[in-house]
Motif scaffolding. Structure first.
Motif, mmCIF file in Angstrom:
data_model
loop_
_atom_site.group_PDB
_atom_site.id
_atom_site.type_symbol
_atom_site.label_atom_id
_atom_site.label_comp_id
_atom_site.label_asym_id
_atom_site.label_seq_id
_atom_site.Cartn_x
_atom_site.Cartn_y
_atom_site.Cartn_z
ATOM 1 N N ALA A 1 32.593 23.197 24.129
ATOM 2 C CA ALA A 1 32.508 23.742 22.768
ATOM 3 C C ALA A 1 31.410 23.043 21.984
ATOM 4 O O ALA A 1 30.653 23.673 21.214
ATOM 5 C CB ALA A 1 33.856 23.581 22.061
ATOM 6 N N ASN A 2 31.327 21.723 22.160
ATOM 7 C CA ASN A 2 30.266 20.973 21.465
ATOM 8 C C ASN A 2 28.882 21.397 21.928
ATOM 9 O O ASN A 2 27.930 21.490 21.131
ATOM 10 C CB ASN A 2 30.466 19.475 21.694
ATOM 11 N N GLU A 3 28.763 21.647 23.245
ATOM 12 C CA GLU A 3 27.470 22.093 23.785
ATOM 13 C C GLU A 3 27.045 23.426 23.193
ATOM 14 O O GLU A 3 25.846 23.729 23.064
ATOM 15 C CB GLU A 3 27.554 22.191 25.308
ATOM 16 N N LEU A 4 28.052 24.239 22.827
ATOM 17 C CA LEU A 4 27.760 25.559 22.241
ATOM 18 C C LEU A 4 27.685 25.507 20.721
ATOM 19 O O LEU A 4 27.604 26.551 20.057
ATOM 20 C CB LEU A 4 28.853 26.553 22.666
ATOM 21 N N PHE B 1 39.196 19.576 14.538
ATOM 22 C CA PHE B 1 39.798 18.322 14.979
ATOM 23 C C PHE B 1 39.102 17.156 14.292
ATOM 24 O O PHE B 1 37.906 17.215 13.974
ATOM 25 C CB PHE B 1 39.688 18.153 16.501
ATOM 26 N N ASP B 2 39.842 16.111 14.088
ATOM 27 C CA ASP B 2 39.278 14.888 13.532
ATOM 28 C C ASP B 2 38.344 14.249 14.557
ATOM 29 O O ASP B 2 38.726 14.048 15.707
ATOM 30 C CB ASP B 2 40.420 13.918 13.163
ATOM 31 N N GLN B 3 37.134 13.898 14.144
ATOM 32 C CA GLN B 3 36.150 13.369 15.074
ATOM 33 C C GLN B 3 36.584 12.024 15.666
ATOM 34 O O GLN B 3 36.317 11.732 16.835
ATOM 35 C CB GLN B 3 34.787 13.220 14.377
ATOM 36 N N ASP B 4 37.273 11.211 14.864
ATOM 37 C CA ASP B 4 37.758 9.926 15.372
ATOM 38 C C ASP B 4 38.752 10.137 16.511
ATOM 39 O O ASP B 4 38.760 9.381 17.499
ATOM 40 C CB ASP B 4 38.416 9.118 14.250
ATOM 41 N N LEU B 5 39.591 11.172 16.371
ATOM 42 C CA LEU B 5 40.558 11.488 17.431
ATOM 43 C C LEU B 5 39.829 11.915 18.696
ATOM 44 O O LEU B 5 40.188 11.483 19.806
ATOM 45 C CB LEU B 5 41.502 12.597 16.964
ATOM 46 N N SER C 1 38.294 8.957 20.373
ATOM 47 C CA SER C 1 39.329 8.155 21.036
ATOM 48 C C SER C 1 39.725 8.773 22.373
ATOM 49 O O SER C 1 39.875 8.064 23.378
ATOM 50 C CB SER C 1 40.551 8.038 20.121
ATOM 51 N N MET C 2 39.888 10.104 22.396
ATOM 52 C CA MET C 2 40.236 10.798 23.639
ATOM 53 C C MET C 2 39.138 10.603 24.686
ATOM 54 O O MET C 2 39.420 10.407 25.872
ATOM 55 C CB MET C 2 40.445 12.286 23.362
ATOM 56 N N THR C 3 37.902 10.651 24.249
ATOM 57 C CA THR C 3 36.785 10.478 25.177
ATOM 58 C C THR C 3 36.779 9.078 25.770
ATOM 59 O O THR C 3 36.545 8.892 26.963
ATOM 60 C CB THR C 3 35.451 10.743 24.453
#
Length: 605
Positions: free
Chosen positions: A5-8, A14-18, A21-23
């Motif tokens: 989704a980010n590539e597109l 969603f919260d970017q910090d979350l 953290s997942m990454t």
């Protein structure tokens, strides 16, 4: 998916910090040496995963781990034709969605058998069960990948096939003998529970694989309960129920539990949420509830008849007798599920109660001479005038046995097409003779080893006489050759030993004070330590349980399966009654189960 989704340049709510953290957690898992199952989650790893070696896990159907998600990711990153063909085949079958695992054919059919049997309606589908298991056994012999590549499917196939008499080796479960060899990330609690169930189908001493599986799955499931990490609360209740007393789950009691926990809206949540409508079916639930209520109504009618018999025999006037008629009726109702088997249930219940009355009289309330008189009266089998009997208690006990046996001998003649009265009488002569041996050993303060003690005490527990009386009323014709066969004799011996020693473990303290002979007292004298004596006793119990079930599972033998099932249920009854005490003397769990089975109907949806 988030990375794509980010590539597109899609904006995600969603919260970017979350997300960061997942990454970080994902990257940490990738680099962790303890994680040996990354391939299974490859679709979530994206470009950070080494896709070059993934196809070493490709199965004959073109998939990776039978997982549509992982296979689709492999197509994106590697363009493998076999993977693509597998995905195309899924779209033809499922159109706009796919399950988290495919194929599911064998596993689904096995689940159907397990669930339908658990719901108490299996007797209506026996021919279908047989066809499914015959085909499953054929595939088992061919080492079918769909069975052996999936832990749940392999464990369930092993359990269902072995318990139906198919020769399957526990070696198939050897890869799971150690916890470290099972990925707890991908398996899930339901899979571990399935391994736990399979581990209990041990019938051979040398099956150390099953013993090892039982050890670690038991520990794991207990830890899950203590940590409260099982999110599915119905699954949590099922785990707790089966851990408590697996060998003591009586058929009808287990059916009620299964019906109450059966969730038609159940979703398996692993990589995706998936509900199998074939397995979780509202029609099954409605049918099983209706069937249970029909059986319960029949049980209530039989209880009234049982209570009338109790009064007619004047057993209510025996001041010393324990009031266990409801318990006896409940136990018999727990064993025979089919509403049409009324005579089997009532003959079993009446025999239990008569055995208990005679046992209490011989043990505590009658003299040696009066006990011997009852034995002689049964040997003569001739009802006399009242003045002949030495006491009111002797008269009541003998007449109750005499009239009940005669009544069921007449009914058995209709069922069997031949007279079996001599057989039923001989069972009572044997039982009372063994009661006298117990009494004489107490009076004479005799010393003996465990084998000598079991030669008569395995009979006085009553398992043999209850089983061999009731099997004349389960709808199968029995010849003398069947009843007198070595197979039947062996099953009588093993079930008697199991139930007797389970009883002795729980009643040892009380009987030690009464100076009564008990298997525990014999082993304690040998080992000089109570804990060691209990451990040795349980080894003898387990040995005889395995022997009993090995005979019970065998197909094509002289004794019909329906008869062998009664022996197996009688064994389970011993575990149920003597799991953590003596439920005859101080019923606790039994009162709740009795209420559920006999008195509280299920709501029909």
């Amino acid at each position: 998916m988030i990375c794509h989704a980010n590539e597109l340049d899609l904006t995600l709510p969603f919260d970017q910090d979350l997300l960061d953290s997942m990454t970080r957690i994902r990257d940490s898992e990738i680099n962790s040496e303890r994680n040996q199952n990354l391939e299974y989650f490859a679709e979530g790893l994206g470009e950070s995963f080494n896709w070059d070696n993934i196809l070493t896990h490709q199965r004959s159907n073109g998939s990776l781990f039978n997982s549509p998600a992982t296979t689709a990711a492999a197509v994106i990153h590697g363009q493998d034709n076999k993977c693509f063909e597998y995905l195309q085949s899924l779209l033809i079958i499922f159109k706009a969605w796919v399950p988290n695992t495919y194929p599911l054919d064998i596993y689904t059919r096995l689940c159907l058998i397990d669930i339908i049997q658990g719901l108490g309606i299996g007797r209506y589908f026996q021919s279908e069960f047989y066809s499914i298991l015959e085909e499953t056994y054929r595939l088992w012999q061919l080492k079918e990948e769909e069975i052996f590549a999936d832990i749940s499917c392999c464990a369930m196939a092993f359990r269902l096939l072995r318990s139906r008499g198919f020769e399957v080796s526990s070696d198939a479960l050897a890869p799971y003998a150690e916890k470290d060899h099972v990925s707890l990330q991908t398996a899930g609690v339901g899979t571990i529970l399935e391994l736990y169930r399979a581990s209990h189908i041990r019938i051979n001493e040398e099956e150390t694989t099953l013993e090892a599986i039982n050890d670690w799955t038991t520990t794991f499931l207990k830890e899950q309960l203590l940590s409260k990490t099982i999110l599915d609360k119905k699954l949590e209740k099922q785990v707790e129920y089966e851990l408590k007393n697996f060998h003591g789950i009586l058929e009808r009691v287990g059916n009620r539990q299964m019906i109450e926990l059966y969730d038609v809206d159940n979703y398996q949540i692993r990589k995706t949420a998936y509900r199998c409508p074939t397995i979780y079916n509202k029609d099954f639930l409605v049918f099983s509830r209706q069937d249970f209520n029909v059986g319960q109504a029949q049980n209530q009618k039989e209880l009234q008849e049982f209570e009338r018999w109790y009064v007619d025999c004047r057993l209510d006037t025996l001041k010393y007798a324990r009031d266990v008629k409801n318990i006896c009726h409940f136990l018999a109702s727990s064993i025979f599920a089919d509403p049409q088997l009324s005579d089997a249930r009532l003959s079993y219940a009446k025999t239990i109660l008569l055995v208990l009355c005679a046992d209490d009289f011989f043990d505590h309330y009658g003299s040696r001479e009066q006990s011997y008189e009852i034995l002689q009266l049964v040997k003569e089998w001739n009802e006399k005038s009242d003045v002949v009997y030495g006491s009111k208690e002797v008269e009541i006990i003998f007449k109750a046995v005499y009239r009940t046996v005669n009544d069921y001998a007449e009914k058995a003649y209709v069922e069997q097409g031949r007279c079996v009265k001599h057989h039923l009488i001989n069972l009572w002569v044997e039982l009372l003779t063994c009661f006298m041996k117990e009494l004489d050993s107490w009076w004479d303060e005799a010393t003996m080893n465990l084998d000598e003690y079991l030669s008569f005490s395995r009979v006085t527990i009553g398992a043999k006489i209850c089983t061999l009386t009731s099997i004349h009323f389960i709808g199968v014709r029995l010849s003398d050759d069947m009843i007198l066969s070595q197979e039947c004799t062996s099953m009588c011996m093993h079930v008697g030993i199991v139930d007797r020693l389970l009883n002795d473990i729980q009643t040892f303290k009380r009987e030690e004070k009464e100076r009564k002979l008990n298997g525990m007292s014999i082993l304690k004298e040998v080992h000089k330590d109570e804990e060691i004596a209990v451990s040795e006793m349980r080894k003898v119990v387990e040995y005889n349980r395995r022997k009993l079930f090995k005979i019970g599972y065998q197909r094509g033998t002289i004794l019909p399966k329906e008869c062998k099932d009664v022996f197996l249920e009688t064994c389970k009854m011993g575990y149920y009654v003597y799991c953590s005490g003596d439920e005859f003397t101080s019923p606790r769990q039994m009162m709740d189960d009795m209420s559920s089975l006999i008195h509280l109907p299920l709501k029909v949806i």
